[in-house]
Enzyme design. Structure first.
Site, short mmCIF file in Angstrom:
data_model
loop_
_atom_site.label_atom_id
_atom_site.label_comp_id
_atom_site.label_asym_id
_atom_site.label_seq_id
_atom_site.Cartn_x
_atom_site.Cartn_y
_atom_site.Cartn_z
N HIS A 85 -1.54 3.21 4.76
CA HIS A 85 -1.69 1.97 4.02
C HIS A 85 -0.90 0.82 4.66
O HIS A 85 -1.26 -0.35 4.49
CB HIS A 85 -1.24 2.15 2.56
N LYS B 185 -13.64 1.12 -2.94
CA LYS B 185 -13.06 1.22 -4.28
C LYS B 185 -13.91 0.37 -5.24
O LYS B 185 -14.25 -0.75 -4.96
CB LYS B 185 -11.63 0.69 -4.24
N HIS C 108 -10.65 -6.94 -2.01
CA HIS C 108 -9.90 -7.16 -3.25
C HIS C 108 -10.81 -7.87 -4.26
O HIS C 108 -11.45 -8.86 -3.93
CB HIS C 108 -8.67 -8.04 -3.00
N ARG D 133 -3.07 -1.15 6.80
CA ARG D 133 -3.88 -2.11 6.04
C ARG D 133 -3.08 -3.39 5.81
O ARG D 133 -3.60 -4.50 5.96
CB ARG D 133 -4.31 -1.47 4.72
N TYR E 299 0.37 -11.52 0.34
CA TYR E 299 0.55 -11.80 1.76
C TYR E 299 0.95 -13.25 2.03
O TYR E 299 1.18 -13.62 3.18
CB TYR E 299 -0.74 -11.47 2.53
N ARG F 58 -9.01 0.97 3.49
CA ARG F 58 -8.21 1.95 2.77
C ARG F 58 -8.43 3.29 3.46
O ARG F 58 -9.48 3.52 4.07
CB ARG F 58 -8.64 2.03 1.31
#
Length: 276
Positions: free
Chosen positions: A222, A164, A248, A225, A257, A141
């Protein structure tokens, strides 16, 4: 807000979201704007309107996101009426289906060709090149990228400790990206804690990073990414491995994806099957 024209139930709902729920003024105004417009247009207390009346009124909104926002307001009001015993019927309107947007990404060829635009004769050019290489090679990120310190890089591994949700993860990073960073560090005019700096030798901001990716690639950070994840999936990487690399917390987030795998299957059928 003038409440003299509101139905009793709507006035009670206003007090509920203002006092009991203590919503922000912006949220209160959004709720009331949605609900009052229905009552005023149909000239009936909203609680007395049936589903057909409500949906007929809302059908004018062709934008599904706008429609769903208004349906959310209606559902919140009707739920309040049921729980407050203003209504004996528990009613909930179904939301409109919004098609999932596939993540935008760059192919490796697009990325590689864009790097040729960078003039690496100055330290700023070396920084821009290294930054883009790092983002594409790590899938971080932008907040994680900008928090990068030299101690976070060890051999061919990157430790992301500013992730995150405060989760630390360790991911492998390509040698070419490490090499690009080292070349930039050698020419960097000032030794700073943060790897990425601006022309004033201050930590690089998100806006500056956005301008760099826009200038050379025409996309936001982004998207790199997404490009990282897409390249891995296209290369045959397991979805759970990609989940761990991206940090994630849920596999559901990574599943956006899977469209890459489906597209590969479709391309194979179109290229190989006699009916294609």
């Amino acid at each position: 807000m003038n409440t003299s024209h509101l139905s009793n139930e709507l006035e009670a709902f206003l007090e509920y979201i203002s006092v009991t729920k203590a919503l922000s003024q912006k949220s209160i105004e959004a709720y009331m704007s949605d609900l009052v417009s229905i009552e005023e247009e149909l000239k009936k207390p909203l609680i007395n309107l049936d589903t057909k009346n409500i949906l007929s009124f809302l059908s004018r909104y062709t934008n599904k996101r706008t429609l769903n926002r208004k349906l959310s307001s209606v559902n919140a009001f009707l739920d309040f009426c049921y729980k407050s015993h203003f209504s004996e019927q528990k009613t909930k309107q179904k939301f409109a289906k919004i098609p999932k947007l596939l993540p935008k990404f760059l192919t490796y060829e697009e990325f590689k060709n864009s790097l040729k635009l960078i003039d690496r004769s100055s330290w700023l050019g070396l920084r821009d090149y290294a930054l883009l290489m790092f983002l594409y090679a790590s899938g971080t990120r932008i907040s994680e990228c900008l928090a990068l310190e030299l101690q976070d890089l060890e051999d061919d591994w990157l430790r992301i400790s500013h992730a995150k949700g405060e989760k630390e993860r360790i991911v492998p990073i390509a040698k070419v990206a490490i090499q690009a960073i080292n070349e930039y560090i050698k020419e960097k005019p000032k030794d700073t804690l943060k790897v990425w700096i601006n022309y004033k030798a201050e930590p690089l901001s998100r806006i500056s990073a956005y301008k760099i990716t826009q200038r050379y690639l025409g996309v936001s950070p982004h998207v790199l990414r997404h490009s990282y994840a897409t390249a891995l999936i296209s290369g045959g990487a397991d979805l759970r491995v990609v989940q761990e690399l991206l940090g994630h917390s849920s596999l559901l987030t990574t599943q956006i994806y899977t469209h890459i795998q489906k597209q590969d299957l479709k391309n194979t059928v179109e290229a190989c099957h006699p009916f294609a």
